[in-house]
Design a protein around this motif. Structure first.
Motif, PDB file in Angstrom:
ATOM      1  N   THR A 193       0.868  -1.179   0.000  1.00 21.08           N
ATOM      2  CA  THR A 193       0.000   0.000   0.000  1.00 21.08           C
ATOM      3  C   THR A 193       0.897   1.218   0.000  1.00 21.08           C
ATOM      4  O   THR A 193       1.475   1.583   1.032  1.00 21.08           O
ATOM      5  N   GLY A 194       1.057   1.835  -1.162  1.00 19.03           N
ATOM      6  CA  GLY A 194       2.007   2.938  -1.270  1.00 19.03           C
ATOM      7  C   GLY A 194       3.409   2.439  -1.023  1.00 19.03           C
ATOM      8  O   GLY A 194       3.872   1.500  -1.675  1.00 19.03           O
ATOM      9  N   ASP A 195       4.086   3.022  -0.054  1.00 17.91           N
ATOM     10  CA  ASP A 195       5.432   2.586   0.304  1.00 17.91           C
ATOM     11  C   ASP A 195       5.439   1.662   1.522  1.00 17.91           C
ATOM     12  O   ASP A 195       6.516   1.320   2.043  1.00 17.91           O
ATOM     13  N   ALA A 196       4.266   1.260   1.980  1.00 17.02           N
ATOM     14  CA  ALA A 196       4.165   0.371   3.142  1.00 17.02           C
ATOM     15  C   ALA A 196       3.801  -1.039   2.686  1.00 17.02           C
ATOM     16  O   ALA A 196       3.153  -1.238   1.654  1.00 17.02           O
ATOM     17  N   PHE A 197       4.220  -2.024   3.518  1.00 13.76           N
ATOM     18  CA  PHE A 197       3.964  -3.427   3.189  1.00 13.76           C
ATOM     19  C   PHE A 197       3.371  -4.120   4.415  1.00 13.76           C
ATOM     20  O   PHE A 197       4.041  -4.243   5.444  1.00 13.76           O
ATOM     21  N   GLY A 198       2.135  -4.553   4.285  1.00 17.34           N
ATOM     22  CA  GLY A 198       1.526  -5.326   5.353  1.00 17.34           C
ATOM     23  C   GLY A 198       1.831  -6.796   5.160  1.00 17.34           C
ATOM     24  O   GLY A 198       1.992  -7.272   4.036  1.00 17.34           O
ATOM     25  N   ALA A 199       1.927  -7.533   6.258  1.00 12.02           N
ATOM     26  CA  ALA A 199       2.228  -8.966   6.201  1.00 12.02           C
ATOM     27  C   ALA A 199       1.225  -9.735   7.039  1.00 12.02           C
ATOM     28  O   ALA A 199       0.873  -9.306   8.139  1.00 12.02           O
ATOM     29  N   ARG A 200       0.765 -10.869   6.499  1.00 17.38           N
ATOM     30  CA  ARG A 200      -0.203 -11.686   7.230  1.00 17.38           C
ATOM     31  C   ARG A 200       0.156 -13.160   7.082  1.00 17.38           C
ATOM     32  O   ARG A 200       0.234 -13.669   5.962  1.00 17.38           O
ATOM     33  N   PRO A 201       0.405 -13.881   8.193  1.00 17.78           N
ATOM     34  CA  PRO A 201       0.656 -15.329   8.093  1.00 17.78           C
ATOM     35  C   PRO A 201      -0.618 -16.051   7.684  1.00 17.78           C
ATOM     36  O   PRO A 201      -1.713 -15.719   8.150  1.00 17.78           O
ATOM     37  N   LEU A 202      -0.470 -17.047   6.823  1.00 15.19           N
ATOM     38  CA  LEU A 202      -1.626 -17.761   6.299  1.00 15.19           C
ATOM     39  C   LEU A 202      -1.786 -19.156   6.900  1.00 15.19           C
ATOM     40  O   LEU A 202      -2.859 -19.516   7.359  1.00 15.19           O
ATOM     41  N   PHE A 203      -0.721 -19.935   6.888  1.00 16.03           N
ATOM     42  CA  PHE A 203      -0.788 -21.305   7.410  1.00 16.03           C
ATOM     43  C   PHE A 203       0.633 -21.836   7.571  1.00 16.03           C
ATOM     44  O   PHE A 203       1.573 -21.323   6.962  1.00 16.03           O
ATOM     45  N   ASP A 204       0.790 -22.856   8.402  1.00 16.57           N
ATOM     46  CA  ASP A 204       2.091 -23.503   8.563  1.00 16.57           C
ATOM     47  C   ASP A 204       2.461 -24.198   7.257  1.00 16.57           C
ATOM     48  O   ASP A 204       1.610 -24.843   6.622  1.00 16.57           O
ATOM     49  N   ALA A 205       3.721 -24.081   6.863  1.00 20.82           N
ATOM     50  CA  ALA A 205       4.148 -24.698   5.610  1.00 20.82           C
ATOM     51  C   ALA A 205       5.635 -25.011   5.672  1.00 20.82           C
ATOM     52  O   ALA A 205       6.400 -24.339   6.371  1.00 20.82           O
ATOM     53  N   SER A 206       6.026 -26.021   4.919  1.00 15.68           N
ATOM     54  CA  SER A 206       7.427 -26.421   4.877  1.00 15.68           C
ATOM     55  C   SER A 206       7.890 -26.509   3.426  1.00 15.68           C
ATOM     56  O   SER A 206       7.278 -27.195   2.611  1.00 15.68           O
ATOM     57  N   LEU A 207       8.947 -25.780   3.117  1.00 15.66           N
ATOM     58  CA  LEU A 207       9.601 -25.852   1.810  1.00 15.66           C
ATOM     59  C   LEU A 207      11.105 -25.709   2.037  1.00 15.66           C
ATOM     60  O   LEU A 207      11.533 -25.127   3.042  1.00 15.66           O
ATOM     61  N   PRO A 208      11.922 -26.218   1.115  1.00 20.75           N
ATOM     62  CA  PRO A 208      13.367 -26.015   1.252  1.00 20.75           C
ATOM     63  C   PRO A 208      13.710 -24.529   1.278  1.00 20.75           C
ATOM     64  O   PRO A 208      13.101 -23.731   0.560  1.00 20.75           O
ATOM     65  N   ALA A 209      14.700 -24.167   2.100  1.00 21.37           N
ATOM     66  CA  ALA A 209      15.126 -22.773   2.201  1.00 21.37           C
ATOM     67  C   ALA A 209      15.935 -22.390   0.969  1.00 21.37           C
ATOM     68  O   ALA A 209      16.865 -23.102   0.574  1.00 21.37           O
ATOM     69  N   LEU A 210      15.590 -21.286   0.348  1.00 22.09           N
ATOM     70  CA  LEU A 210      16.343 -20.778  -0.791  1.00 22.09           C
ATOM     71  C   LEU A 210      17.590 -20.064  -0.279  1.00 22.09           C
ATOM     72  O   LEU A 210      17.489 -19.105   0.495  1.00 22.09           O
ATOM     73  N   SER A 211      18.743 -20.501  -0.728  1.00 24.29           N
ATOM     74  CA  SER A 211      19.992 -19.918  -0.226  1.00 24.29           C
ATOM     75  C   SER A 211      20.100 -18.433  -0.551  1.00 24.29           C
ATOM     76  O   SER A 211      20.737 -17.675   0.186  1.00 24.29           O
ATOM     77  N   ALA A 212      19.456 -17.996  -1.631  1.00 24.39           N
ATOM     78  CA  ALA A 212      19.504 -16.578  -2.002  1.00 24.39           C
ATOM     79  C   ALA A 212      18.803 -15.694  -0.983  1.00 24.39           C
ATOM     80  O   ALA A 212      19.047 -14.486  -0.926  1.00 24.39           O
ATOM     81  N   PHE A 213      17.943 -16.295  -0.152  1.00 28.39           N
ATOM     82  CA  PHE A 213      17.189 -15.529   0.839  1.00 28.39           C
ATOM     83  C   PHE A 213      17.450 -16.034   2.252  1.00 28.39           C
ATOM     84  O   PHE A 213      16.610 -15.893   3.134  1.00 28.39           O
ATOM     85  N   SER A 214      18.635 -16.608   2.470  1.00 22.21           N
ATOM     86  CA  SER A 214      18.980 -17.068   3.813  1.00 22.21           C
ATOM     87  C   SER A 214      19.423 -15.891   4.654  1.00 22.21           C
ATOM     88  O   SER A 214      19.891 -14.867   4.138  1.00 22.21           O
ATOM     89  N   ALA A 215      19.298 -16.023   5.957  1.00 18.61           N
ATOM     90  CA  ALA A 215      19.717 -14.939   6.849  1.00 18.61           C
ATOM     91  C   ALA A 215      21.207 -14.670   6.699  1.00 18.61           C
ATOM     92  O   ALA A 215      21.659 -13.524   6.717  1.00 18.61           O
ATOM     93  N   ASP A 216      21.994 -15.723   6.505  1.00 17.00           N
ATOM     94  CA  ASP A 216      23.446 -15.574   6.393  1.00 17.00           C
ATOM     95  C   ASP A 216      23.852 -14.810   5.144  1.00 17.00           C
ATOM     96  O   ASP A 216      24.888 -14.157   5.110  1.00 17.00           O
ATOM     97  N   SER A 217      23.014 -14.881   4.079  1.00 13.80           N
ATOM     98  CA  SER A 217      23.393 -14.223   2.819  1.00 13.80           C
ATOM     99  C   SER A 217      23.339 -12.713   2.935  1.00 13.80           C
ATOM    100  O   SER A 217      23.818 -12.002   2.060  1.00 13.80           O
ATOM    101  N   HIS A 218      22.779 -12.191   4.022  1.00  9.32           N
ATOM    102  CA  HIS A 218      22.667 -10.755   4.203  1.00  9.32           C
ATOM    103  C   HIS A 218      23.772 -10.179   5.059  1.00  9.32           C
ATOM    104  O   HIS A 218      23.758  -9.019   5.420  1.00  9.32           O
ATOM    105  N   PHE A 219      24.756 -11.027   5.407  1.00  7.14           N
ATOM    106  CA  PHE A 219      25.873 -10.559   6.224  1.00  7.14           C
ATOM    107  C   PHE A 219      27.191 -10.930   5.541  1.00  7.14           C
ATOM    108  O   PHE A 219      27.286 -11.960   4.887  1.00  7.14           O
TER     109      PHE A 219
END
Length: 221
Positions: A193-219
């Protein structure tokens, strides 16, 4: 030999409908697209089980790819509320199954894949399908030149907020991904919404973690 058309109907009736997937166009799209075409060769008879199926490309870094379980993918696509004529970005497209589903819904799709081999596989498996553009490039960078997008689907788990992708949404655009670590992960819907981003959890889910979006890739150290 497995009757794939019957397997698709059973998938829709026994997996999707029982997991709160009630959008008729989404159900029809999952029944129309042959999922067996988008799984690893030799695993076609496993295409309709209620599990994610791993796929691998040439780059070892893409060992995190999977075709999401039908129930997870259908709920995620349903949450995007896609409408004909919209433009969607499919991130970590793999062999192109989610892109094919979204195209069946009348959406123009940009399918982003960082692995050259997987991008070529998607091109081959989507041969003859118009309205889908395969883009080879880093997942975390998205496809800004093709945007902005009405909707973005991430085929994998992200450990950090995918801000670079969120910035490529139109005002009112939606992004859905599986977000979090391990068992705490949830399918999450973001709405701009404009420059703001709302977030809403939908349901529990399991998928492999994408390395491009891992916490470690940001450091970096």
């Amino acid at each position: 030999m497995l009757d794939y058309a019957q397997a698709r109907r059973l998938m829709v009736d026994c997996q999707l409908r029982t997991f709160d997937v009630n959008d008729i166009p989404v159900l029809d799209a999952f029944e129309a697209v042959p999922r067996e075409r988008f799984v690893p060769q030799g695993r076609e008879d496993f295409a309709y089980i209620d599990q994610s199926l791993r796929i691998t490309g040439q780059d070892p870094a893409t060992s995190d790819r999977a075709v999401p379980a039908p129930m997870i993918l259908a709920r995620m696509i349903q949450a995007l509320q896609l409408a004909p004529g919209q433009v969607a970005l499919d991130v970590a497209a793999g062999y192109g199954y989610a892109a094919a589903i979204m195209r069946q819904l009348g959406v123009r799709v940009v399918a982003l894949e960082s692995d050259e081999t997987l991008a070529a596989e998607a091109e081959s498996r989507l041969s003859g399908t118009d309205g889908i553009e395969i883009v080879h490039g880093p997942l975390q960078e998205g496809a800004a030149k093709a945007g902005p997008f009405d909707a973005i689907l991430v085929n994998g788990r992200v450990e950090t907020r995918p801000q670079s992708l969120l910035d490529q949404l139109k005002d009112g655009g939606r992004l859905v991904c599986v977000m979090g670590r391990d068992r705490a992960a949830k399918a999450t819907l973001f709405i701009r919404t404009g420059d703001a981003f709302g977030a809403r959890p939908l349901f529990d889910a399991s998928l492999p973690a994408l390395s491009a979006f891992s916490a470690d890739s940001h450091f970096s150290f």
